[in-house]
Design a protein around this motif. Sequence first.
Motif, short mmCIF file in Angstrom:
data_model
loop_
_atom_site.label_atom_id
_atom_site.label_comp_id
_atom_site.label_asym_id
_atom_site.label_seq_id
_atom_site.Cartn_x
_atom_site.Cartn_y
_atom_site.Cartn_z
N HIS A 1 51.46 -7.19 35.50
CA HIS A 1 52.48 -6.56 34.67
C HIS A 1 53.24 -7.67 33.95
CE1 HIS A 1 56.52 -4.18 34.34
NE2 HIS A 1 55.87 -4.26 33.18
N VAL A 2 52.98 -7.81 32.66
CA VAL A 2 53.67 -8.81 31.85
C VAL A 2 54.81 -8.09 31.13
CG1 VAL A 2 53.37 -10.62 30.13
CG2 VAL A 2 51.43 -9.94 31.55
N ALA A 3 55.95 -8.04 31.78
CA ALA A 3 57.07 -7.26 31.26
C ALA A 3 57.52 -7.75 29.89
CB ALA A 3 58.23 -7.30 32.25
N GLY A 4 57.50 -9.07 29.70
CA GLY A 4 57.97 -9.61 28.42
C GLY A 4 57.10 -9.20 27.26
N ASP A 5 55.82 -8.94 27.52
CA ASP A 5 54.90 -8.52 26.45
C ASP A 5 54.65 -7.01 26.45
OD1 ASP A 5 54.59 -11.13 25.60
OD2 ASP A 5 52.84 -11.49 26.87
N ARG B 1 54.18 5.25 37.06
CA ARG B 1 55.51 5.46 36.50
C ARG B 1 56.58 4.87 37.42
NH1 ARG B 1 56.08 11.43 35.67
NH2 ARG B 1 54.52 10.97 34.07
N GLN B 2 56.44 5.10 38.71
CA GLN B 2 57.41 4.58 39.67
C GLN B 2 57.34 3.06 39.78
OE1 GLN B 2 56.35 6.67 43.24
NE2 GLN B 2 56.98 8.68 42.46
N LEU B 3 56.15 2.50 39.68
CA LEU B 3 55.99 1.06 39.77
C LEU B 3 56.61 0.33 38.58
CD1 LEU B 3 52.30 0.92 41.05
CD2 LEU B 3 54.35 0.35 42.36
N LEU B 4 56.56 0.96 37.42
CA LEU B 4 57.08 0.31 36.20
C LEU B 4 58.57 0.55 35.99
CD1 LEU B 4 54.18 1.20 33.72
CD2 LEU B 4 54.57 -0.99 34.87
N ALA B 5 59.11 1.59 36.61
CA ALA B 5 60.50 1.98 36.38
C ALA B 5 61.51 0.87 36.67
CB ALA B 5 60.83 3.23 37.20
#
Length: 424
Positions: free
Chosen positions: A99-103, A118-122
């Motif tokens: 998971h590259v949050a900045g990109d 959805r829960q993992l990214l929240a």
Amino acid sequence: MPDAALAALRGASHEASSRTNHTDGVWLADDEPVLPGIRPRYVAAPGSTAEAAAVLRAAAAHDLAVVVCGGMTKQDWAAPPRRCDLVLSTRRLIGVVEHVAGDLIAVVRAGTLVTELRQLLAPAGQQLALDAPLPGATVGGTVAVSTSGPRRMLYGTVRDLLIGVTVVRPDGVVAHAGGKVVKNVAGYDLGKLITGSYGTLGLVTECAFRLHPSPAASAYVSRRVADPAAAGRLVADVLGAQVVPSALEVDAPPEGGFEVVVLLEGTAEGVAGRAVRTIRLLGGDAAISDAAPGWWSAYPWGSGDVGLKLTAALSGVPALLGAALAARERHGVPLRLRGSAGTGVLYVGLPGTAAPQTVAGVVDALRAAARDVSGHAVVLTAPAAVREHVDLWGPVEGLELMRRIKQQFDPDARFAPGRFVGGI
């Protein structure tokens, strides 16, 4: 007598896996829930792309027909495969690889549930902007059948959000397409090709998705009207205004009437201002709520019922709504219609107990109406008795090209043979 195919599958799984008890990855299907219309002999649940490739090489060597399954939410869609020797489950292909949050990018294994993702990214304030019309659906199944929900209007479909994919071909060769950069389109067409192929071209093991920030606020503005013309006018008014909806849905229950609902997302201040303008646009007894209607993002049918997907040019949505209402009255069935009036994708549900001849009449009427507004009508799911009376797909352009693609990917026709359009 020794089962040579089972031994080969287990050997391939063990060789590619670090697990001590290699029989856990492949087993006889005696106690496995029977998939609609098929009786598998074996089940495999690989834990990695490498293990899946090894298992599929062994399956190819023994000419085993393969059906991929994830959450078992759409196995009754389309036609049942002509044969199935091996069910390949993605139950162990789970989790976020990267998971590259900045990109705003995430790489996810195919067996991961859409709701769990959805829960993992929240916590990062991000989302994969895909709705989950069927609880328990996996990422891989969503790609394979190309399901999407109300928010496709703003964010696009799974085909638009998928930027990279890892696929194991029927011969066990691993193929990669796209990447982890939104602007990197190398091999991107393979992802588009796999999406919506109903598992007939290969096994998806990993997907790279473009993410979006989670909205800080949301609101649902709705109004009920009596007829399709009025619903069509409301839809046109919203589309012509500057309220930027995330979704524009319509629901027509069997008891009559239409409910038009507009989803607004964004900052709290922005949503509040747009909600006021939307209430004025809808007029009448329009109301606002911070909760979705109970029917939101769900298909208008249940297990064992008949489900259709209709498409139309946006200008043809009112006509399609009217045709569905006319079909309900003419054939005397409790037809329910629901879908994205903002994208021209609608769904129709009929009771599974309806007479097959009646369902065939409804399908013919809706198929003709969809064709008149530059669209199509496809039967997604139906009981076996209905399937005998109805052409599930109807006329399909490019069928010969699809057959050539199938021949290139799966020359022995071993992956879900017969499940897709034209017996592919």
